[in-house]
Design a protein around this motif. Sequence first.
Motif, PDB file in Angstrom:
ATOM      1  N   CYS A  12       0.796  -1.262  -0.085  1.00 33.00           N
ATOM      2  CA  CYS A  12       0.025  -0.163  -0.020  1.00 33.00           C
ATOM      3  C   CYS A  12       0.804   1.113   0.020  1.00 33.00           C
ATOM      4  O   CYS A  12       1.870   1.176   0.670  1.00 33.00           O
ATOM      5  CB  CYS A  12      -0.930   0.100   1.243  1.00 33.00           C
ATOM      6  SG  CYS A  12      -2.202  -1.310   1.141  1.00 33.00           S
ATOM      7  N   HIS A  14      -0.120   3.918   1.176  1.00 33.90           N
ATOM      8  CA  HIS A  14      -0.498   4.888   2.449  1.00 33.90           C
ATOM      9  C   HIS A  14      -0.950   3.750   3.525  1.00 33.90           C
ATOM     10  O   HIS A  14      -1.751   2.933   2.836  1.00 33.90           O
ATOM     11  CB  HIS A  14      -1.116   6.208   2.391  1.00 33.90           C
ATOM     12  CG  HIS A  14      -2.544   5.676   1.691  1.00 33.90           C
ATOM     13  ND1 HIS A  14      -2.575   5.659   0.302  1.00 33.90           N
ATOM     14  CD2 HIS A  14      -3.547   5.267   2.196  1.00 33.90           C
ATOM     15  CE1 HIS A  14      -3.965   5.189   0.017  1.00 33.90           C
ATOM     16  NE2 HIS A  14      -4.457   5.252   1.200  1.00 33.90           N
ATOM     17  N   ILE A  15      -1.062   4.019   4.706  1.00 33.42           N
ATOM     18  CA  ILE A  15      -1.794   3.037   5.561  1.00 33.42           C
ATOM     19  C   ILE A  15      -3.025   3.674   6.156  1.00 33.42           C
ATOM     20  O   ILE A  15      -2.923   4.961   6.693  1.00 33.42           O
ATOM     21  CB  ILE A  15      -0.968   2.617   6.868  1.00 33.42           C
ATOM     22  CG1 ILE A  15       0.493   1.858   6.017  1.00 33.42           C
ATOM     23  CG2 ILE A  15      -1.495   1.761   7.611  1.00 33.42           C
ATOM     24  CD1 ILE A  15      -0.021   0.596   5.265  1.00 33.42           C
ATOM     25  N   CYS A  16      -4.261   3.332   5.865  1.00 37.70           N
ATOM     26  CA  CYS A  16      -5.665   3.950   6.334  1.00 37.70           C
ATOM     27  C   CYS A  16      -5.658   3.648   7.835  1.00 37.70           C
ATOM     28  O   CYS A  16      -5.410   2.737   8.226  1.00 37.70           O
ATOM     29  CB  CYS A  16      -6.615   3.307   5.449  1.00 37.70           C
ATOM     30  SG  CYS A  16      -6.382   3.525   3.776  1.00 37.70           S
ATOM     31  N   PHE A  21      -6.143  -5.024   7.467  1.00 35.92           N
ATOM     32  CA  PHE A  21      -6.008  -6.126   6.427  1.00 35.92           C
ATOM     33  C   PHE A  21      -4.328  -6.438   6.396  1.00 35.92           C
ATOM     34  O   PHE A  21      -3.553  -5.945   6.918  1.00 35.92           O
ATOM     35  CB  PHE A  21      -6.272  -5.428   5.184  1.00 35.92           C
ATOM     36  CG  PHE A  21      -7.705  -5.064   4.831  1.00 35.92           C
ATOM     37  CD1 PHE A  21      -8.614  -5.587   5.782  1.00 35.92           C
ATOM     38  CD2 PHE A  21      -7.969  -4.112   3.849  1.00 35.92           C
ATOM     39  CE1 PHE A  21     -10.003  -5.400   5.606  1.00 35.92           C
ATOM     40  CE2 PHE A  21      -9.347  -3.848   3.890  1.00 35.92           C
ATOM     41  CZ  PHE A  21     -10.436  -4.548   4.586  1.00 35.92           C
ATOM     42  N   LYS A  23      -1.597  -6.301   4.874  1.00 30.55           N
ATOM     43  CA  LYS A  23      -0.700  -5.088   4.243  1.00 30.55           C
ATOM     44  C   LYS A  23       0.509  -4.422   4.700  1.00 30.55           C
ATOM     45  O   LYS A  23       0.509  -4.671   5.919  1.00 30.55           O
ATOM     46  CB  LYS A  23      -1.744  -4.036   3.553  1.00 30.55           C
ATOM     47  CG  LYS A  23      -2.316  -3.103   4.661  1.00 30.55           C
ATOM     48  CD  LYS A  23      -1.854  -2.925   5.676  1.00 30.55           C
ATOM     49  CE  LYS A  23      -2.401  -1.915   6.905  1.00 30.55           C
ATOM     50  NZ  LYS A  23      -2.911  -2.511   8.116  1.00 30.55           N
ATOM     51  N   GLY A  61      -5.757  -6.837  -2.197  1.00 27.91           N
ATOM     52  CA  GLY A  61      -4.824  -6.239  -1.256  1.00 27.91           C
ATOM     53  C   GLY A  61      -5.209  -5.882   0.037  1.00 27.91           C
ATOM     54  O   GLY A  61      -6.186  -6.236   0.519  1.00 27.91           O
ATOM     55  N   GLY A  62      -4.215  -5.051   0.599  1.00 26.88           N
ATOM     56  CA  GLY A  62      -3.239  -4.389  -0.106  1.00 26.88           C
ATOM     57  C   GLY A  62      -3.676  -3.478  -1.006  1.00 26.88           C
ATOM     58  O   GLY A  62      -5.237  -3.285  -1.174  1.00 26.88           O
ATOM     59  N   THR A  63      -2.975  -3.167  -2.090  1.00 24.42           N
ATOM     60  CA  THR A  63      -3.412  -2.314  -3.103  1.00 24.42           C
ATOM     61  C   THR A  63      -2.657  -2.817  -4.317  1.00 24.42           C
ATOM     62  O   THR A  63      -1.604  -2.559  -4.791  1.00 24.42           O
ATOM     63  CB  THR A  63      -2.926  -0.968  -2.900  1.00 24.42           C
ATOM     64  OG1 THR A  63      -3.336  -0.448  -1.892  1.00 24.42           O
ATOM     65  CG2 THR A  63      -3.608   0.069  -4.186  1.00 24.42           C
ATOM     66  N   ARG A 133      -6.912   8.421   4.348  1.00 30.90           N
ATOM     67  CA  ARG A 133      -7.028   8.023   2.514  1.00 30.90           C
ATOM     68  C   ARG A 133      -6.237   9.473   1.872  1.00 30.90           C
ATOM     69  O   ARG A 133      -6.705  10.448   2.384  1.00 30.90           O
ATOM     70  CB  ARG A 133      -8.488   8.031   2.150  1.00 30.90           C
ATOM     71  CG  ARG A 133      -9.211   7.052   2.951  1.00 30.90           C
ATOM     72  CD  ARG A 133      -8.694   5.495   2.368  1.00 30.90           C
ATOM     73  NE  ARG A 133      -9.005   5.107   0.994  1.00 30.90           N
ATOM     74  CZ  ARG A 133      -8.830   4.078   0.353  1.00 30.90           C
ATOM     75  NH1 ARG A 133      -8.509   2.867   0.911  1.00 30.90           N
ATOM     76  NH2 ARG A 133      -8.756   3.745  -0.879  1.00 30.90           N
TER      77      ARG A 133
HETATM   78  S1  SF4 Z   1      -5.329  -2.275   2.216  1.00 33.09           S
HETATM   79 FE1  SF4 Z   1      -6.742  -0.667   1.589  1.00 33.09          FE
HETATM   80  S2  SF4 Z   1      -7.679   0.020   3.407  1.00 33.09           S
HETATM   81 FE2  SF4 Z   1      -5.864  -1.003   4.047  1.00 33.09          FE
HETATM   82  S3  SF4 Z   1      -4.243   0.618   4.148  1.00 33.09           S
HETATM   83 FE3  SF4 Z   1      -4.084  -0.356   2.142  1.00 33.09          FE
HETATM   84  S4  SF4 Z   1      -5.320   0.983   0.905  1.00 33.09           S
HETATM   85 FE4  SF4 Z   1      -5.841   1.474   2.999  1.00 33.09          FE
END
Ligand code: SF4
Length: 385
Positions: A12, A14-16, A21, A23, A61-63, A133
């Motif tokens: 990712c 960035h980390i929300c 999850f 990631k 993911g992740g992304t 976000r």
């Molecule tokens: S997996 Fe999705 S919700 Fe989680 S940090 Fe990454 S972008 Fe954000």
Amino acid sequence: MSESIYIHIPFCEHICHYCDFNKVFLENQPVEAYMDALIKEVERSKQAREQVPVKTIYIGGGTPTALTAVQLERLFVALHQLLNLKELIEFSVEVNPDSATTDRLNVMKRFGVNRLSLGVQTFSQPILTEIGRTHSPEGVNEAIQKARKSGFTNLSVDLMLGLPNQSVADFKESLEKALNLGVEHISAYMLKVEKQTVFYNRKKKGTLSLPPEEDDVAMYDLLTETTKAHGLYQYELSNFGKPGYESKHNLVYWNNRSYAGFGAGASGYEDRIRYQNSNPIQKYIDAINEKGNAKYRTHNVSTAEWLEEAVFLGLRKREGIHKKQFYNQYGYELDALFKEEIAIGTRRGLLENGIDYLSLTEEGLLLANEAFELFVASLDESVYS
Ligand code: SF4
């Protein structure tokens, strides 16, 4: 062997603040070594899977779009070489609006991706900032325009309810904006404050301002009514689609069917065995390089668990469980198997027991976990082992 494949990309950008999850932050990660291992893992199963045509693929993911267009292309080339994709119906990729660039979208389109799931969460800029976000509401509009221009006709948007400082009016505005963009599908999830997240720490400190419960209920009501008015029907607790645009891959989970999982921390369910791959990333890469597979946790699903899971997964679907299909899939009569549980659930107003279907009532939709709990560990393992 399964007809459905899940592939995990754990990176990712960035980390929300709400995310628990599987990631990691992209910077300084061994992305190329991860892709090598991931492709090797799929390759190792090539022979066993050759005869089984894949019907659905979901890259999550992740992304996944944290990968570059070149890295995505490498993955898609490998999947086309290693899997039998002649009968592929649905190929979904999760997309972050920030990274929905034309080059990535074009690569996805070229290799048969036909469904994009965009992580939007809200169209309110202050709330986007609050939840960590990095995209903007305008960025979502642009991402959708670009996706349409690249030829995607099946777009899903993820939204969240019950976010900090989110009013019912905020949610209404976000929902209407998503629907007015003409997307084919919406997934909407209630925030759960999970351990090891920024929000969990803030909640402990008392600095997280969550909406009152009655607002959560009002948002959910609004969600079901507004999606319906726009021609999207609720086919699962949190999922709404235009007819024909239900997520075929996710229906595999709710129909208790098997799927293979590839990638760090990915879960799979094949031959009545649930398994999970090693995590973190380096452990996964080492396991693949040393042993050729990374399964570290496996669980043989007993017949009792198999039947119970069929019920609480199937009840997630708005239509519920089709009794005849249940019998065909499991060889047991649903009404006889769960006589007592169904009677309790019906008495409490959570379940509707029709002639053909067992489903959640309107109230059961809001109290779904209470309904599911009726079935957990309800069967005698010594009888259904
Ligand atoms: S997996 Fe999705 S919700 Fe989680 S940090 Fe990454 S972008 Fe954000």
